[in-house]
Design a protein around this motif. Structure first.
Motif, mmCIF file in Angstrom:
data_model
loop_
_atom_site.group_PDB
_atom_site.id
_atom_site.type_symbol
_atom_site.label_atom_id
_atom_site.label_comp_id
_atom_site.label_asym_id
_atom_site.label_seq_id
_atom_site.Cartn_x
_atom_site.Cartn_y
_atom_site.Cartn_z
ATOM 1 N N MET A 1 -41.424 -28.482 -96.671
ATOM 2 C CA MET A 1 -41.630 -27.757 -97.918
ATOM 3 C C MET A 1 -40.422 -26.869 -98.183
ATOM 4 O O MET A 1 -39.985 -26.135 -97.303
ATOM 5 N N ARG A 2 -39.831 -26.941 -99.365
ATOM 6 C CA ARG A 2 -38.653 -26.175 -99.710
ATOM 7 C C ARG A 2 -39.017 -25.056 -100.673
ATOM 8 O O ARG A 2 -39.275 -25.307 -101.859
ATOM 9 N N HIS A 3 -39.064 -23.842 -100.170
ATOM 10 C CA HIS A 3 -39.303 -22.684 -101.019
ATOM 11 C C HIS A 3 -37.987 -22.223 -101.638
ATOM 12 O O HIS A 3 -36.916 -22.350 -101.038
ATOM 13 N N ARG A 4 -38.076 -21.650 -102.828
ATOM 14 C CA ARG A 4 -36.913 -21.028 -103.462
ATOM 15 C C ARG A 4 -36.802 -19.610 -102.906
ATOM 16 O O ARG A 4 -37.627 -18.753 -103.219
ATOM 17 N N ILE A 5 -35.798 -19.368 -102.089
ATOM 18 C CA ILE A 5 -35.674 -18.091 -101.389
ATOM 19 C C ILE A 5 -34.315 -17.481 -101.690
ATOM 20 O O ILE A 5 -33.280 -18.155 -101.610
ATOM 21 N N ALA A 6 -34.316 -16.215 -102.038
ATOM 22 C CA ALA A 6 -33.078 -15.462 -102.242
ATOM 23 C C ALA A 6 -33.078 -14.246 -101.333
ATOM 24 O O ALA A 6 -34.115 -13.621 -101.112
ATOM 25 N N VAL A 7 -31.911 -13.909 -100.807
ATOM 26 C CA VAL A 7 -31.745 -12.662 -100.067
ATOM 27 C C VAL A 7 -30.722 -11.829 -100.835
ATOM 28 O O VAL A 7 -29.665 -12.321 -101.232
ATOM 29 N N VAL A 8 -31.076 -10.589 -101.082
ATOM 30 C CA VAL A 8 -30.212 -9.681 -101.831
ATOM 31 C C VAL A 8 -29.407 -8.859 -100.828
ATOM 32 O O VAL A 8 -29.963 -8.054 -100.089
ATOM 33 N N GLY A 9 -28.114 -9.077 -100.789
ATOM 34 C CA GLY A 9 -27.242 -8.356 -99.868
ATOM 35 C C GLY A 9 -26.662 -9.268 -98.800
ATOM 36 O O GLY A 9 -27.391 -10.057 -98.187
ATOM 37 N N SER A 10 -25.347 -9.146 -98.585
ATOM 38 C CA SER A 10 -24.672 -9.989 -97.596
ATOM 39 C C SER A 10 -24.169 -9.174 -96.416
ATOM 40 O O SER A 10 -23.108 -9.468 -95.861
ATOM 41 N N ARG A 19 -28.429 -17.317 -92.056
ATOM 42 C CA ARG A 19 -27.844 -18.232 -91.062
ATOM 43 C C ARG A 19 -28.919 -18.900 -90.214
ATOM 44 O O ARG A 19 -28.835 -20.093 -89.891
ATOM 45 N N VAL A 20 -29.967 -18.162 -89.835
ATOM 46 C CA VAL A 20 -31.054 -18.776 -89.061
ATOM 47 C C VAL A 20 -31.839 -19.743 -89.939
ATOM 48 O O VAL A 20 -32.255 -20.818 -89.484
ATOM 49 N N MET A 21 -32.029 -19.404 -91.213
ATOM 50 C CA MET A 21 -32.667 -20.353 -92.125
ATOM 51 C C MET A 21 -31.831 -21.632 -92.234
ATOM 52 O O MET A 21 -32.368 -22.749 -92.238
ATOM 53 N N HIS A 22 -30.518 -21.475 -92.312
ATOM 54 C CA HIS A 22 -29.624 -22.642 -92.361
ATOM 55 C C HIS A 22 -29.787 -23.491 -91.107
ATOM 56 O O HIS A 22 -29.774 -24.730 -91.186
ATOM 57 N N ARG A 23 -29.938 -22.830 -89.960
ATOM 58 C CA ARG A 23 -30.122 -23.577 -88.712
ATOM 59 C C ARG A 23 -31.411 -24.399 -88.746
ATOM 60 O O ARG A 23 -31.527 -25.423 -88.052
ATOM 61 N N HIS A 24 -32.386 -23.924 -89.544
ATOM 62 C CA HIS A 24 -33.644 -24.665 -89.695
ATOM 63 C C HIS A 24 -33.630 -25.545 -90.949
ATOM 64 O O HIS A 24 -34.696 -25.934 -91.439
ATOM 65 N N ASP A 25 -32.443 -25.816 -91.466
ATOM 66 C CA ASP A 25 -32.265 -26.728 -92.603
ATOM 67 C C ASP A 25 -32.977 -26.273 -93.866
ATOM 68 O O ASP A 25 -33.493 -27.095 -94.637
ATOM 69 N N ALA A 319 -39.800 -20.561 -90.871
ATOM 70 C CA ALA A 319 -39.594 -21.929 -90.391
ATOM 71 C C ALA A 319 -40.792 -22.436 -89.598
ATOM 72 O O ALA A 319 -41.109 -23.627 -89.621
ATOM 73 N N ALA A 320 -41.483 -21.521 -88.899
ATOM 74 C CA ALA A 320 -42.620 -21.916 -88.062
ATOM 75 C C ALA A 320 -43.876 -22.179 -88.872
ATOM 76 O O ALA A 320 -44.806 -22.838 -88.378
ATOM 77 N N ALA A 321 -43.946 -21.659 -90.099
ATOM 78 C CA ALA A 321 -45.153 -21.843 -90.918
ATOM 79 C C ALA A 321 -44.761 -22.177 -92.347
ATOM 80 O O ALA A 321 -45.027 -21.406 -93.276
#
Length: 372
Positions: A1-10, A19-25, A319-321
C-alpha cells in the motif's frame, strides 16, 4: 500500500525518517523551506549517541558510513576555571565510540544519499480533515494534499498548530555564537586551548564553550542568563559592539579564554526556548510531529539524537503496518512521548546546573555523566 506521505523539514530527524522509509521502498516527499542545501551555515558538530542517533543510522543502513566519517577523538572534553586553570582534561580511549562527533553538513549529505528534496517549499499551514487528506499550504499560495504529514520543522514548527496550540517559551538563558577559522594556523594558542574536542569554562550564571569542528573550524558559544530583550540597545550586526558587550560580561576571565571572543568574526544571537517537559497532544489523524517540533528541549546533546531516532522509529512503524497507518502513528507517538519526557527532564535539570550561581554544579554534572 502506497500512502502519500510528506515530511516538512530536511534536518536530521526528517531525513532519518525519509531515509528509513526509502529503505522500505516507500517514497516520501521532503518539503524544505530553504532554497538550497547550502543556503544557511550547517551549524556545529553533533555527537551521535549509541542507542539514539547511532541506532537511527543503523536502522537506515548507514552506521558503517557514519563510522568512517565521524571523529571519535572529538569526544575529548576539557574544563577550565575562569582563571585559566585546567580542572578536567578527559580524552577518549581509541576504542571509545559512545558519542563520536560528525559535522552537520556531512551528516546531512550522508542521510540525503539518493533522496530528493523539494527545496524552497515554504509550508505556512497544515490543515487536517480535508476531504482528500491533509492539506498543506505554501507561502506561494499553492496547496497539496497528503495522507500523512510529518512535522520535522523544528522549534517554530508550522506543522505543530495542526495538533497542539503550545508554543515554545524562553528559558531565561541566551547563547551568542561566534567562530574561528583556520585555527591551527591563525590561532595556534587557541587550538591548543580547545584541544581535539570541546572546552568549557563555567562561572556564575554563565559559561563559555569552544567546540572543534573539522577543517580547523572552531565554534564558540557564550551562554548566560539574561532577559530575552538583553540586546535591545545593541545592533546584532555590529560585531565590535557585541564583542565589547560579551567581554564586559566575562570581565576578569583569563586572557586566553577571552581571546575566543576577541578573535570571533560574526556573532549570532540564539535565545534558548523549550516546549513543556511533558508536551503531548490529542492524536490527530494524518499529522504527527518529531524532533524539536514535538519536544524542544535545552541543547545538551539530546535533540538531534532524539529527532533521528524518532524519524527512524516512525518509518519502521509505518512499514510494519502498511494497512493501519493511523494505528502505526498512534503507537509511535506513545513511544516517542515516553522517551522525550525522560530526556526533557534530564536536559532541563542539566541546564539549571550548568547555569547555576555555583560553577561547581556544572563540574559535578560533568563528573557524573563522563565515562571513567
Amino acid at each position: 500500500m502506497r500512502h502519500r506521505i510528506a515530511v516538512v523539514g530536511s534536518g536530521p530527524g526528517g531525513l532519518a525518517f525519509a531515509r528509513v522509509m526509502h529503505r522500505h521502498d516507500h517514497p516520501v516527499t521532503i518539503l524544505e523551506r530553504d532554497p538550497a542545501p547550502d543556503a544557511r551555515p550547517p551549524g556545529g558538530m553533533l555527537d551521535l549517541h549509541q542507542g539514539l542517533g547511532q541506532l537511527a543510522l543503523e536502522k537506515a543502513g548507514l552506521l558503517g558510513e557514519f563510522e568512517a566519517l565521524s571523529r571519535p577523538e572529538a569526544q575529548a572534553m576539557r574544563i577550565l576555571d575562569p582563571d585559566g586553570t585546567v580542572l578536567r582534561d578527559w580524552r577518549p580511549r581509541p576504542q571509545d565510540r559512545a558519542n563520536p562527533e560528525i559535522d552537520r553538513g556531512q551528516l546531512r549529505d550522508l542521510l540525503l544519499g539518493p533522496l530528493g528534496v523539494r527545496w524552497g517549499r515554504d509550508v505556512t499551514r497544515v490543515v487536517p480533515g480535508a476531504r482528500d487528506g491533509v492539506l498543506v499550504h505554501f507561502a506561494d499560495g499553492r496547496q497539496e494534499t497528503y495522507d500523512l504529514v510529518v512535522g520535522a520543522d523544528g522549534a517554530w514548527s508550522r506543522t505543530r498548530p495542526a495538533v497542539s496550540p503550545v508554543t515554545p517559551h524562553y528559558t531565561g538563558v541566551t547563547t551568542v555564537e561566534t567562530s574561528l577559522d583556520d585555527v591551527d594556523t591563525r590561532h595556534p594558542h587557541l587550538a591548543r586551548l580547545v584541544g581535539d574536542g570541546s572546552m568549557a569554562v563555567y562561572g556564575a550564571h554563565r559559561k563559555l564553550v569552544a567546540q572543534r569542528n573539522s577543517g580547523g573550524h572552531v565554534k564558540v558559544y557564550a551562554q548566560f542568563r539574561a532577559p530575552l530583550d538583553w540586546h535591545t540597545n545593541l545592533d546584532p550586526a555590529d560585531a565590535e559592539a557585541v564583542r565589547s558587550s560579551l567581554l564586559d560580561l566575562y570581565d576578569g576571565w583569563a586572557d586566553p579564554v577571552l581571546d575566543l571572543v576577541r578573535q570571533g568574526t560574526t556573532f549570532v544571537h540564539r535565545p534558548l526556548h523549550v516546549l513543556p517537559v511533558s508536551h503531548t497532544w490529542t492524536h490527530v489523524a494524518g499529522v504527527t510531529l518529531l524532533g524539536d517540533a514535538a519536544h524542544l528541549m535545552p541543547p545538551l546533546g539530546a535533540g538531534a539524537n532524539l529527532a533521528m531516532l524518532d524519524g527512524a522509529e516512525l518509518a519502521e512503524a509505518i512499514a510494519a503496518a502498511p494497512g493501519d497507518l493511523d494505528g502505526a502513528i498512534r503507537a509511535f507517538e506513545e513511544q516517542m512521548w515516553a522517551r522525550a519526557g525522560k530526556w526533557a527532564k534530564i536536559t532541563t535539570a542539566g541546564l539549571e546546573r550548568l547555569m547555576s550561581p555555583d560553577p561547581a554544579e556544572a563540574i559535578a554534572l560533568f563528573d557524573e555523566v563522563q565515562p571513567s
